[in-house]
Motif scaffolding. Structure first.
Motif, PDB file in Angstrom:
ATOM      1  N   ASN A  70       0.798  -1.226   0.000  1.00  7.28           N
ATOM      2  CA  ASN A  70       0.000   0.000   0.000  1.00  7.28           C
ATOM      3  C   ASN A  70       0.832   1.278   0.000  1.00  7.28           C
ATOM      4  O   ASN A  70       0.445   2.270  -0.630  1.00  7.28           O
ATOM      5  N   GLN A  71       1.956   1.277   0.709  1.00  8.14           N
ATOM      6  CA  GLN A  71       2.798   2.471   0.722  1.00  8.14           C
ATOM      7  C   GLN A  71       3.381   2.730  -0.661  1.00  8.14           C
ATOM      8  O   GLN A  71       3.458   3.875  -1.110  1.00  8.14           O
ATOM      9  N   LYS A  72       3.824   1.663  -1.304  1.00 13.12           N
ATOM     10  CA  LYS A  72       4.356   1.803  -2.662  1.00 13.12           C
ATOM     11  C   LYS A  72       3.275   2.343  -3.591  1.00 13.12           C
ATOM     12  O   LYS A  72       3.514   3.247  -4.395  1.00 13.12           O
ATOM     13  N   ALA A  73       2.070   1.774  -3.486  1.00 14.09           N
ATOM     14  CA  ALA A  73       0.955   2.237  -4.319  1.00 14.09           C
ATOM     15  C   ALA A  73       0.686   3.719  -4.074  1.00 14.09           C
ATOM     16  O   ALA A  73       0.497   4.497  -5.019  1.00 14.09           O
ATOM     17  N   LEU A  74       0.686   4.115  -2.806  1.00 11.09           N
ATOM     18  CA  LEU A  74       0.419   5.511  -2.462  1.00 11.09           C
ATOM     19  C   LEU A  74       1.490   6.436  -3.036  1.00 11.09           C
ATOM     20  O   LEU A  74       1.174   7.507  -3.568  1.00 11.09           O
ATOM     21  N   ASP A  75       2.748   6.011  -2.962  1.00 10.97           N
ATOM     22  CA  ASP A  75       3.841   6.821  -3.514  1.00 10.97           C
ATOM     23  C   ASP A  75       3.656   7.040  -5.008  1.00 10.97           C
ATOM     24  O   ASP A  75       3.848   8.160  -5.519  1.00 10.97           O
ATOM     25  N   TYR A  76       3.279   5.981  -5.730  1.00 14.15           N
ATOM     26  CA  TYR A  76       3.099   6.086  -7.184  1.00 14.15           C
ATOM     27  C   TYR A  76       1.908   6.988  -7.521  1.00 14.15           C
ATOM     28  O   TYR A  76       1.967   7.800  -8.452  1.00 14.15           O
ATOM     29  N   LEU A  77       0.837   6.846  -6.765  1.00 16.04           N
ATOM     30  CA  LEU A  77      -0.358   7.659  -7.008  1.00 16.04           C
ATOM     31  C   LEU A  77      -0.091   9.136  -6.717  1.00 16.04           C
ATOM     32  O   LEU A  77      -0.535  10.016  -7.461  1.00 16.04           O
ATOM     33  N   LYS A  78       0.628   9.400  -5.643  1.00 17.22           N
ATOM     34  CA  LYS A  78       0.979  10.779  -5.290  1.00 17.22           C
ATOM     35  C   LYS A  78       1.872  11.407  -6.358  1.00 17.22           C
ATOM     36  O   LYS A  78       1.774  12.618  -6.630  1.00 17.22           O
ATOM     37  N   ARG A  79       2.733  10.583  -6.940  1.00 18.33           N
ATOM     38  CA  ARG A  79       3.612  11.104  -7.997  1.00 18.33           C
ATOM     39  C   ARG A  79       2.781  11.518  -9.215  1.00 18.33           C
ATOM     40  O   ARG A  79       3.040  12.552  -9.830  1.00 18.33           O
ATOM     41  N   ILE A  80       1.791  10.712  -9.558  1.00 18.98           N
ATOM     42  CA  ILE A  80       0.907  11.083 -10.672  1.00 18.98           C
ATOM     43  C   ILE A  80       0.205  12.401 -10.353  1.00 18.98           C
ATOM     44  O   ILE A  80       0.127  13.313 -11.186  1.00 18.98           O
ATOM     45  N   GLU A  81      -0.274  12.494  -9.138  1.00 25.55           N
ATOM     46  CA  GLU A  81      -1.023  13.676  -8.721  1.00 25.55           C
ATOM     47  C   GLU A  81      -0.163  14.943  -8.770  1.00 25.55           C
ATOM     48  O   GLU A  81      -0.637  16.009  -9.184  1.00 25.55           O
ATOM     49  N   SER A  82       1.103  14.833  -8.381  1.00 29.07           N
ATOM     50  CA  SER A  82       1.961  16.020  -8.303  1.00 29.07           C
ATOM     51  C   SER A  82       2.680  16.339  -9.607  1.00 29.07           C
ATOM     52  O   SER A  82       2.822  17.507  -9.988  1.00 29.07           O
ATOM     53  N   GLU A  83       3.148  15.300 -10.323  1.00 30.12           N
ATOM     54  CA  GLU A  83       3.966  15.528 -11.518  1.00 30.12           C
ATOM     55  C   GLU A  83       3.190  15.475 -12.823  1.00 30.12           C
ATOM     56  O   GLU A  83       3.611  16.059 -13.826  1.00 30.12           O
ATOM     57  N   PHE A  84       2.050  14.777 -12.823  1.00 30.92           N
ATOM     58  CA  PHE A  84       1.305  14.584 -14.075  1.00 30.92           C
ATOM     59  C   PHE A  84      -0.171  14.926 -13.859  1.00 30.92           C
ATOM     60  O   PHE A  84      -1.069  14.167 -14.257  1.00 30.92           O
ATOM     61  N   SER A  85      -0.402  16.081 -13.270  1.00 29.61           N
ATOM     62  CA  SER A  85      -1.756  16.484 -12.899  1.00 29.61           C
ATOM     63  C   SER A  85      -2.667  16.696 -14.109  1.00 29.61           C
ATOM     64  O   SER A  85      -3.895  16.664 -13.985  1.00 29.61           O
TER      65      SER A  85
END
Length: 254
Positions: A220-235
């Motif tokens: 879950n932490q890995k999933a959250l990190d990847y999702l947050k990256r999409i949210e911040s870098e590829f909004s």
């Protein structure tokens, strides 16, 4: 300390005469040493001339062989392979457009109209850029035909630094492993896909796929990190519109 003596200078004292003799002796010794070294070098060259000629000849053969291979073998093979690929590539493109896709993907793989398919090109012209590219098309065609083992085999044989094809090939292998219910391998290749190149298309696409699989695996932490990256870098990406619910799910599972 050495002293400068004008040309034609004649020693006057006994000490000066001894110095002149000593200098002459040293000079003669140096020249004798050089002569002996040159003589030994000449002897070695004469003694080993057949070996030297052989080495030079071998180097010349290698260089000429490489140039000849590039000119008379590699270049014609590449041109011939690209000509063969034209028909198979058309089948693939038509299939990707949704025109009788299954049968056309099969023809892209196996060939038609007397022309090679992608698997034949990959085999017959291996080592050429066209042969390498044929691995990609064969792998993607097999993936669309749901022949996942063959898809993995051909996509894995493909290598490219292209910022789109490289990640897509790795992502295709990830898709195949997920379909085979090998989620850990699927996650591994999705990660390879988004790490292969950073761009606005493939990076958020495979970050999202990796996040979904990571959630299924309980990472879950890995999933959250990847999702947050999409949210911040590829909004602005399509994938960004899907991350909010998944972020909530990942956070609730931590």
């Amino acid at each position: 300390m050495a002293t400068y003596k004008k040309r034609g200078y004649k020693p006057k004292t006994q000490k000066e005469k001894e110095e002149v003799v000593e200098e002459a002796s040293t000079t003669a010794e140096v020249f004798n040493t050089l002569d002996e070294g040159a003589s030994k070098t000449e002897e070695w060259v004469v003694k080993n001339q057949n070996y030297i000629i052989g080495v030079i000849g071998a180097i010349a053969v290698i260089v000429l062989g490489y140039l000849g291979y590039e000119k008379f073998v590699a270049e014609p093979n590449q041109k011939e392979a690209m000509n063969e690929m034209y028909t198979a590539k058309k089948y693939f493109d038509d299939a990707a457009s949704g025109i009788s896709s299954d049968s056309l993907y099969r023809m892209a793989i196996e060939g038609g109209e007397g022309k090679f398919g992608m698997t034949d090109i990959a085999s017959e012209y291996s080592g050429t850029p066209a042969g390498n590219l044929a691995n990609y098309y064969a792998g993607m065609a097999y993936l669309n035909l749901k022949d996942y083992q063959q898809a993995i085999e051909y996509l894995d044989a493909f290598s490219s630094d292209d910022k789109m094809l490289g990640p897509i090939a790795k992502g295709g292998i990830g898709d195949a492993f997920v379909q085979l219910d090998q989620l850990d391998k699927g996650l591994e290749y999705y990660e390879k896909a988004f790490k292969a190149n950073t761009n606005d298309f493939t990076t958020p696409l495979y970050l999202l796929k990796a996040a979904r699989v990571a959630l299924d695996l309980g990472e879950n932490q890995k999933a959250l990190d990847y999702l947050k990256r999409i949210e911040s870098e590829f909004s602005e990406s399509t994938e960004a519109g899907q991350v909010e619910v998944l972020i909530g799910k990942a956070e609730a599972s931590l």
